[in-house]
Structures are given as C-alpha cells and as structure tokens.
Motif scaffolding. Structure first.
Motif, PDB file in Angstrom:
ATOM      1  N   SER A  94      12.764  36.048  34.695  1.00  0.00           N
ATOM      2  CA  SER A  94      13.289  37.212  33.964  1.00  0.00           C
ATOM      3  C   SER A  94      12.158  38.085  33.441  1.00  0.00           C
ATOM      4  O   SER A  94      12.223  39.323  33.516  1.00  0.00           O
ATOM      5  N   HIS A 125       6.119  41.746  33.301  1.00  0.00           N
ATOM      6  CA  HIS A 125       5.179  40.993  32.473  1.00  0.00           C
ATOM      7  C   HIS A 125       4.434  39.970  33.312  1.00  0.00           C
ATOM      8  O   HIS A 125       4.908  39.516  34.358  1.00  0.00           O
ATOM      9  N   GLN A 178      10.489  40.052  36.217  1.00  0.00           N
ATOM     10  CA  GLN A 178      11.320  41.192  36.615  1.00  0.00           C
ATOM     11  C   GLN A 178      11.010  42.431  35.777  1.00  0.00           C
ATOM     12  O   GLN A 178      11.123  43.559  36.249  1.00  0.00           O
ATOM     13  N   GLU A 179      10.627  42.177  34.518  1.00  0.00           N
ATOM     14  CA  GLU A 179      10.329  43.282  33.605  1.00  0.00           C
ATOM     15  C   GLU A 179       8.870  43.724  33.691  1.00  0.00           C
ATOM     16  O   GLU A 179       8.426  44.566  32.905  1.00  0.00           O
ATOM     17  N   LYS A 187      13.977  39.018  27.417  1.00  0.00           N
ATOM     18  CA  LYS A 187      13.674  40.391  27.825  1.00  0.00           C
ATOM     19  C   LYS A 187      13.708  41.327  26.621  1.00  0.00           C
ATOM     20  O   LYS A 187      12.829  42.185  26.460  1.00  0.00           O
ATOM     21  N   LYS A 216      10.529  43.483  24.821  1.00  0.00           N
ATOM     22  CA  LYS A 216      10.539  44.932  24.558  1.00  0.00           C
ATOM     23  C   LYS A 216      10.157  45.218  23.112  1.00  0.00           C
ATOM     24  O   LYS A 216       9.405  46.161  22.822  1.00  0.00           O
TER      25      LYS A 216
END
Length: 537
Positions: free
Chosen positions: A29, A35, A32-33, A125, A129
């Motif tokens: 996850s 990182h 996907q962002e 996630k 942020k």
C-alpha cells in the motif's frame, strides 16, 4: 518518505511457513503511494534487538512500523520501541496487528507513537499523507496516539468491503522463495496420514507448496479467539483464481495451502469454489487450513477431494456440548462428528484439534471429548490440543481480568512472549480457568491419551508396535527426537505396558490460589456457562 516495516522475530524453534502477509499488504500500500519501503523479516532472520537497531540506523527511515500480528509480541514491541527512541529519537514508531487489541496497554507502557487498530491498508496511507504534510492525525480513523501527554483514540476504521481493490502483495520485499514448503516433507510430518493422496506424487506435480489467504476474518466468534474485524469477507472468485494462476507462473508450482481461518462461509460458497476451479481447468492440489464443520457435507467434501483437496482442517475444539457453548462455537457435537466421519469417507486427511481448560471444564467434559474421539474412530494419537490461552480482544481475556486471573496486563503480556502450545502448561504464565486444582488439570492430556489407547488396544501392545516398531514411526521419531531419546521412549513405553500402565502421570505442584476470589470466580463461571445452546437467543 521512508518506511521500515518490522516483522516480529519468531521463536528460534519455529519454522516459517506463512509469509508475513500483514507486513506485505501494508508495504505494498505504501509503495503504491510512492513511498520507499523496506521489510525486516524477523520471521526468517530471527534478529536480536541490537541487530535490528543496526539495520534501522543503516536504512535511516522516517517511520518504523511493527507488524505485531500476535499479542505475544508485546515484550518485543516494548523493548524495541524504547531502544529506537533512545538511539534514534526522531523516528516515529507505529504498530498494527493483533496486539492492537491491547492498544491502551501499549500506549501506557511503551514508546510506541501510534497504534493502528483493525485493517491498516488504508490507515497507513492516510497517516503517511499527514506525516508528509505535517498535518495532525486526529482525523485518521482507527488509531490511538498521544497528544499533549494524553492518549487519544479516533473512531473505528470501517472494514474494507471490496477486497478486490487490494493489490497482490509485493513478494519482492521478502525472500519469498523460503516460504515454498517441500510437499513430501510437509506431508510426512502427519505421521497418521498413512495413505497420502497419490496425486501429490505425480510426475508433473510440483515439489513445493505455497500458503495463501483467500479471505479475511471468520464467521465464528469463539470466546478464546481475537478478531480485529467482525465477519468474513472473501476475495471474488475471479480475484482468487487469477491470483492462483499468477502464483503458479511466478513460482512454477501447482500445490497450495489456503491459510484461512474460515475457508467457506457456507456450503454454497464451497460449491462455487469447486465450480470455478473446474471451469478454469486448473490442475492443482490444495490444503484447507481451517473451515467450519457446518459448512461441509458429504457431497461437497467428495467434490473438494476430486477437485484436488488432500487435507482439510477444522477447529472441533471439544467433544462436550457444554464446552462448545462456553466457546460460543454455535455448533453441536453431532455436527463435529458428521464432519469428521464424512471427511474420512471422502478420503481427506484431518487432524482433530481441541482447546482444553476453558471455564467450566471438568473431568466429565474431558471424558465427553474422549467419547467424541472414540465415536469418530480415529487413531489414538490422531489429534492435537492446546490449553485455553487469554489474548487481548477476546471474551476470555476480559473474563480473566474480571475474575482477577490477570491483574497486571503489562506484566502478563510481557510474560507470554515465549509461550507456545507445547510449553504453556508447564510455564509460569499458565492460567487455570477451571475450578479444578492444577494437579487435576495437568493430568487431562494424559487421561485423553490413556483412554484412547486403551480403547483401540486393550493391552497396549498394538499401540506400542504402531508407535515404536513401524519403520515409518522409527524414522519419524529419530528425525524429531534423536536416536537416544527414541530408544528411551520405546523402553519406557514397553515398561509401562508390562506394568499394565500406558501413560505415566507426573505430579505437579499446585500454584497458590487467591482464596478470596474463588467464590466470585465460581459464580462468574456459572454465568459464563449460561449462554444456552446453539440457535438460542
């Protein structure tokens, strides 16, 4: 940001068979962002705290996430979080997994910054942020955190309804090849699996097997079992079989172990699984690690066998209806018997598993479990058991706190770090949930074994030959116990038979009991048992 996900080291004696899917899904996850993510897999590496601090210092992450999938990891979490804050104070420490059920204890007694409660795929996630922007985390659901010296909890995170939205785990983050189990070696560990499915030894059959989950959760609500999210959610059949085909190509395998606690939520789901497998024309063999007895019937079990199933396991837990009710199993003894008999008729192997020592357990209920074993006609040692074990988030744990059996959660959770089903009875952390003295409770495993042996071989001779003389048994015992111990066990068993004794009981001291709590404890046991029978309100 840089995230370093730590899988809690398993005990040195443990064998890694189940990939760390919790850590893998969280790491995937985050990737996907955008990182940067690294996994430190203590499941395989079994590193020391000092070694891990060295790895963290070398990687220099912004956040260390600890995948505390089981509550016995509390001691590790407490120690490593303190070391991180001492050696690398600028790093945030987050934990998730089963230990999150003790979130308040963790926040009050460790250096952890945030506890993620429930599924973390979306939560991590959102936290990332906030970390990047510097915004507060108070609007992130499903967490415990500190603010101005206070511990704050946000509203619960809603479960992920559509599991198909999750990506496949990024296996490049771990040495996934080491989780490929040798099929023949795995099957040989089940010494009572006398006639393994011949399809396992076909020339085209892969020698390796991989364990995968195809659902999250369970339809059960057993009082000794922790469930972070209620209910059972399955991936779609398209997702499941696309995933299986992906793994078949990636690892060149055609044998799988479905590592779910509840393989089929219903008989209808089981049939749809078989139908989809047939329509895909996939030539696979598979093991089912857990399912509910009431979801299986003769026809479905035969269909699963034909489709490639070779082992299916259930949590029978007890042969006493009284104890099944205490466990909130919502099944009957007869349903357990049916599943056991039908499974054997279908040519599938299963190993009955029991939980002993729940509140209200007595010699009479133990004898009912023995009666169950005799009724299903399995071999005298064809079963496994553990004693009731209190973990946070379960009714049994709350019961232990109410009755004064657990008075200091911090010390209790630290003490269970090294507890395993094999050593729990003899450990200092063992809790006697029954109203029977410990010296009686400790004889129950021997009572079960002795009664079953006598049932199947009145004089013990057949059992002795089967256990110690058969070539397969000799090889198994030498491999697991060594030549000397195998020889001594055989001599000891033979001596016991000659004296008309099959199992030698060992006397153990009775731990001091808090007499002032006994009356309240017994009263609560009676209340705990007053749940009615399956199907009642």
């Amino acid at each position: 940001m840089k995230f370093q996900i730590v899988v809690v080291p398993s005990l040195p004696s443990s064998i890694a068979t189940y990939p760390p899917y919790g850590a893998l899904y969280i790491a995937t996850s985050l990737k996907q962002e955008g990182h940067e993510v690294r996994i430190e897999n203590g499941d395989l590496d079994k590193f020391s705290n000092e070694e891990l601090i060295g790895r963290i210092r070398a990687y220099s992450p912004d956040v260390v996430g600890i995948s505390a999938t089981v509550s016995t990891s509390y001691k590790f979490v407490k120690e490593i979080s303190a070391l991180i804050k001492k050696e690398l104070p600028g790093i945030k420490v987050i934990i998730g997994g089963g230990l999150s059920a003790a979130a308040e204890v963790v926040m009050n007694n460790t250096a952890v910054d945030i506890v993620v409660v429930g599924e973390g795929d979306i939560t991590i996630k959102e936290l990332a942020k906030r970390f990047v922007s510097g915004a507060p985390v108070v609007d992130v659901d499903g967490i415990f955190f500190r603010e101005n010296g206070r511990i704050i909890s946000t509203k619960p995170r809603k479960p992920i309804i559509n599991l198909d939205t999750l990506p496949y785990p990024d296996f490049s983050l771990i040495d996934s090849e080491k989780y490929l189990m040798d099929v023949k070696s795995y099957v040989s560990r089940f010494i009572h699996y006398k006639n393994p499915d011949p399809r396992l030894y076909e020339p085209h059959r892969s020698a390796k097997m991989f364990r995968v989950p195809i659902s999250r959760g369970c339809i059960n609500r057993c009082s000794f079992c922790y469930r972070s999210v209620p209910g059972l959610r399955n991936f779609s059949f398209k997702y499941i079989f696309d995933y299986i085909e992906y793994l078949m190509k990636r690892y060149e395998i055609n044998v799988f172990s479905f590592g779910d606690e509840c393989f089929a939520a219903s008989t209808a789901w089981g049939w749809k699984f078989v139908e989809e497998l047939r329509s895909r024309k996939l030539d696979i063999m598979f093991q089912v690690l857990g399912t509910k007895v009431e979801t299986m019937d003769r026809e479905l079990l035969r269909a699963l066998k034909e489709a490639g199933c070779f082992i299916i396991e259930y949590g029978f837990e007890s042969g006493s209806q009284k104890m099944l009710n205490v466990m909130d199993k919502r099944v009957t003894v007869q349903q357990n018997i049916n599943a056991a008999v039908w499974t054997r008729e279908a040519g599938l192997f299963t190993m009955p598993a029991f939980v002993l020592g729940m509140p209200g357990e007595t010699k009479e209920t133990i004898c009912e479990t023995i009666d169950f074993m005799e009724a299903i006609g399995y071999d005298p040692e064809w079963y496994q058991y553990t004693f009731a074990f209190a973990v946070p988030g379960t009714p049994l744990y709350e019961y232990a706190k109410i009755t004064g059996l657990i008075t200091n959660e911090d010390k209790y959770l630290e003490s269970i770090y090294y507890s395993t089903p094999n050593n729990f009875l003899d450990s200092e952390t063992f809790i006697n949930f029954t109203s029977e003295p410990f010296e009686v409770v400790s004889t129950w495993p021997g009572l079960i074994k002795e009664r079953l042996i006598r049932h199947y071989a009145k004089n013990g001779v057949f059992y002795f030959i089967n256990k110690h003389i058969r070539p397969q048994s000799i090889a198994y015992n030498i491999k697991n116990y060594g030549l000397r111990k195998t020889f001594l066990k055989a001599i000891g068993r033979l001596a016991g038979i000659s004296k008309g004794r099959v199992f030698a009981r060992t006397d153990r001291p009775i731990p001091a009991a808090a007499d002032e709590k006994r009356e309240r404890y017994v009263a609560l046991v009676e209340k705990y048992l007053g749940r009615g029978t399956p199907g009642s309100a």
